[in-house]
Design an enzyme around this catalytic site. Structure first.
Site, short mmCIF file in Angstrom:
data_model
loop_
_atom_site.label_atom_id
_atom_site.label_comp_id
_atom_site.label_asym_id
_atom_site.label_seq_id
_atom_site.Cartn_x
_atom_site.Cartn_y
_atom_site.Cartn_z
CB ILE A 217 -0.97 0.02 1.21
CG1 ILE A 217 -0.19 -0.10 2.53
CG2 ILE A 217 -2.01 -1.08 1.08
CD1 ILE A 217 -1.08 0.01 3.76
N GLY B 244 8.42 4.05 -0.21
CA GLY B 244 9.18 5.28 -0.07
C GLY B 244 10.66 5.00 -0.17
N GLY B 245 11.48 6.02 0.15
CA GLY B 245 12.92 5.89 0.00
C GLY B 245 13.53 4.82 0.89
CG MET B 246 14.39 5.27 4.67
SD MET B 246 14.21 5.89 6.33
CE MET B 246 14.49 4.39 7.27
N GLY B 247 11.74 2.04 2.31
CA GLY B 247 11.13 0.71 2.31
C GLY B 247 9.70 0.73 1.82
CB VAL C 84 3.61 0.77 4.13
CG1 VAL C 84 2.54 0.50 5.19
CG2 VAL C 84 4.63 1.77 4.66
CE LYS D 232 8.22 3.29 6.60
NZ LYS D 232 7.77 4.68 6.65
CG ASP E 209 11.50 12.84 7.42
OD1 ASP E 209 11.61 13.89 6.77
OD2 ASP E 209 11.33 11.73 6.89
#
Length: 765
Positions: A64, A67-70, A72, A87, A188
């Site tokens: 769903i 992003g840059g880090m992983g 979801v 996540k 962030d």
């Protein structure tokens, strides 16, 4: 050996110089996007189907978010029968250091425990955390809502109503007051990390993730100072400078979020990451009421207070912010904005580095294309699922964000996927489908795949011509980009014809000083230079620079970009002293506006050195290039193409001062790096190899020089053809070398061969 034999170097008359992309590149506001979901996260096993099970408990069902880090995933906690969100962070072990991974795991556990300990209605609940097959994961409550980035994109970037804005702001401030009281700073905060629930509640997510991301390595070095890249649009000045960060940094980020909710765009929406960071550090944000007069003055005052550069000048705690918002909500009255005769596009112009595109498509009734039956407006079709279209809009926005930070491969993949989905949901010729294909083509341009970009732009332009009309701004935008792709392919005459046609249409439809018109005219000037029409290029560039100075301001980056082009056209015409004066003025302005180490500033310094070299100021040029190489190495690394280009010019000036041993060492180093990075037959590698031969000749090592000259000539003939001017130059080099070795008959035969090719070769523009 004649001194003129040393003139083949990067810069005017050779390969495109450093920074030319900024001066001549396309700038139509195209974005780029997120990579599409491609199965379960690495290390999780399976493909996201019912077989994907983490730690024997959490079954992943649907991707769903990414992003840059992983990623979801929507999942089921089979132990409790509860729907959750999982996540999954990027796989560990990239460093190959087991000790690093152990430290990272411990850091992750510490951050996850902190997040799990937060208990507040405005904070996303963390249920569990752990590691599975090299993947770190968090298990969180599954929320029924949309993040604020999606909310804005759903509204097509229209600002939120004041009551909604203040309600969201107060809830976020309350949540931050709680977390700050626990000693936890988010670091962030951004629209994508703030969820608005279906019932109107608001929750902040991803506490601790920003710090963890730094440890995992998701940072970008923008300068030699080691600035850690978070989310540039929402970073506080102290984050940018790596100084102390406390709760007031979160308040600055909250100010950025509120500014975007109030106006539809972030406070410093300046096109590239560097400019955005400089904006946070140096620029004063334009008051939101300049764009939206109905905003309460107290709300504008609070937003601007939160955006103070010095943390001491901001509100000192989130509780005070929440109190001010309560007072604003109690007394706010919405005023009707006063009318104005100023055109909308002019109102949106600022003195920041890049003018934003502000075109808004008016609402239209749905209609079918008369031949294909495909929908030909931006209106949702009756059969389309609104939720699916909203999801596509969100993915498009994420694609744009990825493009802004330079992830062009991911951007292209996602734009293509979105275009395919829109094709099915809305129709092949629907403007939204075409918009996604336009963005995909832009990504191809940035990836150097100009031939593919040209085909896609030509397709989009033709369909838009039929559906929207030949003079529609979107049709002209696609034609403009197609012209740019033609230029990138060296098809400059065709590019000239297309730029000229688009310019005439834009002048007629938008006016001669509209930003899009001036952008097209700027690119036309550059292309005229590529056609060898130096005087026309100079005249056109001067006209654009003067107009941009009037419309945007004399130190706007687009104005400076065109003045850079003026300097380049002067150099093409051999007017080096005038070019030097222009470059020095542009360089000083860019250093003030962008900073001394910004790539555009360094590009001007490169061209300044070219002028000094051409004017015989070799010692000054050598000093400049020594400093420039050091700056570029700090900023971009020793293997970056611009660093190597500057080192090439440094070697040329070493030779001109008679330092041939140093020049030879420099040429060999640059050639070795270019061969490793670009390949042995790349044109830039061959330029460096030729420079080696030049140095060997001046050192009297003619036999060694002949070997290298022959290698370069053979490679150029294979790559470019026997009639190409660069090939013929290399054969002449080879002939001169033979003369120095006393092999006159071979030299004369080679000279005759070059002469025949020049007489029989194809005509060139």
């Amino acid at each position: 050996m004649a001194a003129g034999h040393h003139d083949e170097q990067d810069g005017p008359g050779g390969a495109p110089p450093a920074g030319r992309g900024k001066g001549a590149g396309t700038d139509t506001g195209a974005g780029a996007g997120r990579a599409p979901g491609k199965g379960a996260p690495a290390g999780a096993g399976g493909t996201g189907s019912d077989s994907t099970l983490i730690q024997g408990r959490y079954r992943l069902h649907e991707l769903i978010g990414r992003g840059g880090m992983g990623e979801v995933w929507r999942a089921l906690d089979e132990s409790l029968g509860r729907k959750v969100a999982v996540k999954c962070l990027k796989p560990m072990g990239q460093s190959g250091d087991a000790g690093f991974n152990r430290i990272l795991q411990e850091r992750f556990r510490r951050e996850a425990r902190v997040a799990a300990a937060l208990q507040h209605r405005g904070i996303t609940v963390v249920h569990d955390f752990g590691e599975h097959d090299g993947v770190l994961f968090l298990v969180m409550e599954l929320l029924d809502g949309r993040n604020l980035l999606q909310v804005l994109d759903d509204a097509r970037r229209h600002p939120l109503p004041v009551p909604d804005l203040t309600d969201i702001a107060e809830q976020v401030a309350d949540a931050l007051a709680y977390t700050h009281a626990q000693g936890v700073v988010h670091r962030d905060l951004k629209p994508a990390n703030i969820i608005r629930l279906a019932d109107g509640g608001v929750k902040i997510c991803d506490f601790g993730i920003a710090r963890l991301g730094h440890d995992i390595g998701f940072t970008s070095r923008l300068t030699g100072t080691g600035v850690a890249m978070g989310t540039p649009h929402y970073m506080s000045p102290e984050q940018i400078s790596n100084s102390g960060v406390d709760q007031r940094s979160d308040l600055y980020s909250l100010g950025c979020v509120l500014y975007e909710l109030a106006t539809g765009h972030p406070p410093f929406d300046l096109g590239d990451a560097w400019s955005i960071l400089v904006g946070h550090r140096d620029n004063i944000p334009e008051p939101p009421r300049a764009e939206r007069p109905e905003l309460p003055a107290d709300l504008e005052g609070l937003i601007l207070d939160l955006l103070a550069k010095d943390p001491e000048d901001r509100p000192q705690n989130a509780a005070d912010v929440a109190g001010r918002l309560k007072a604003i909500r109690a007394g706010a009255k919405v005023a009707v904005p006063a009318g104005t005769a100023v055109p909308g596009w002019a109102r949106a112009l600022s003195t920041g580095p890049v003018a934003r595109s502000t075109r808004v498509h008016p609402p239209v009734e749905p209609a079918h294309h008369e031949l294909t039956g495909a929908w030909s407006t931006r209106t949702v079709t009756a059969s389309a699922d609104p939720a699916a279209l909203a999801e596509l809009a969100a993915r498009q926005a994420e694609a744009d964000d990825l493009g802004r930070i330079g992830n062009w491969h991911q951007a292209y993949d996602l734009h293509t996927t979105v275009a395919t989905s829109r094709d099915r949901a809305q129709g092949t010729e629907h403007p939204d489908t075409l918009a996604s294909r336009h963005e995909a083509a832009y990504c191809l341009t940035r990836l150097g795949r100009a031939e593919e970009a040209l085909r896609l732009y030509a397709y989009v332009a033709e369909v838009r011509r039929r559906v929207l009309g030949p003079d529609d701004p979107d049709t002209l935008a696609a034609r403009h980009e197609a012209a740019y792709a033609l230029g990138a392919l060296g098809r400059h005459l065709e590019a000239h014809q297309e730029f000229s046609a688009v310019l005439a249409a834009r002048e007629r439809v938008l006016g001669p000083e509209h930003p899009d018109t001036l952008r097209c005219k700027h690119n036309l000037a550059f292309n005229l230079g590529q056609l060898g029409r130096a005087q026309e290029a100079y005249t056109t560039a001067v006209e654009v620079a003067d107009a941009r100075s009037r419309v945007l301001g004399p130190e706007h980056t687009e104005t400076l970009g065109t003045r850079f082009e003026v300097g380049f056209t002067l150099g093409q015409a051999g007017r080096w002293a005038e070019a030097l004066e222009v470059y020095r003025e542009v360089g000083e302005a860019r250093a003030r506006v962008l900073g001394a180490d910004h790539p555009d500033t360094l590009a001007v310094r490169y061209e300044t050195g070219i002028c000094l070299t051409r004017l015989g100021c070799t010692a000054d040029a050598l000093t400049l290039y020594e400093d420039l190489v050091a700056a570029l190495t700090r900023a971009s690394g020793s293997s970056d193409e611009e660093t190597l280009r500057a080192r090439q010019a440094l070697g040329v000036n070493l030779g001109r001062l008679g330092h041939w041993d140093r020049a030879l060492a420099e040429a060999r180093d640059v050639a070795a790096v270019r061969q490793r990075v670009l390949g042995g037959d790349h044109p830039d590698t061959l330029v460096s190899k030729r420079e080696i031969a030049v140095c060997l000749g001046w050192l009297g090592r003619w036999s060694d020089a002949l070997t290298v000259y022959r290698e370069v000539a053979d490679a150029r003939e294979e790559l470019l053809g026997a009639d190409d001017p660069d090939t013929l130059t290399s054969r002449n080099d080879q002939a001169r070398c033979l003369e120095h070795l006393g092999r006159s008959e071979e030299a004369q035969e080679l000279y005759r061969r070059v002469s025949r090719h020049r007489q029989d070769g194809p005509e060139r523009l």
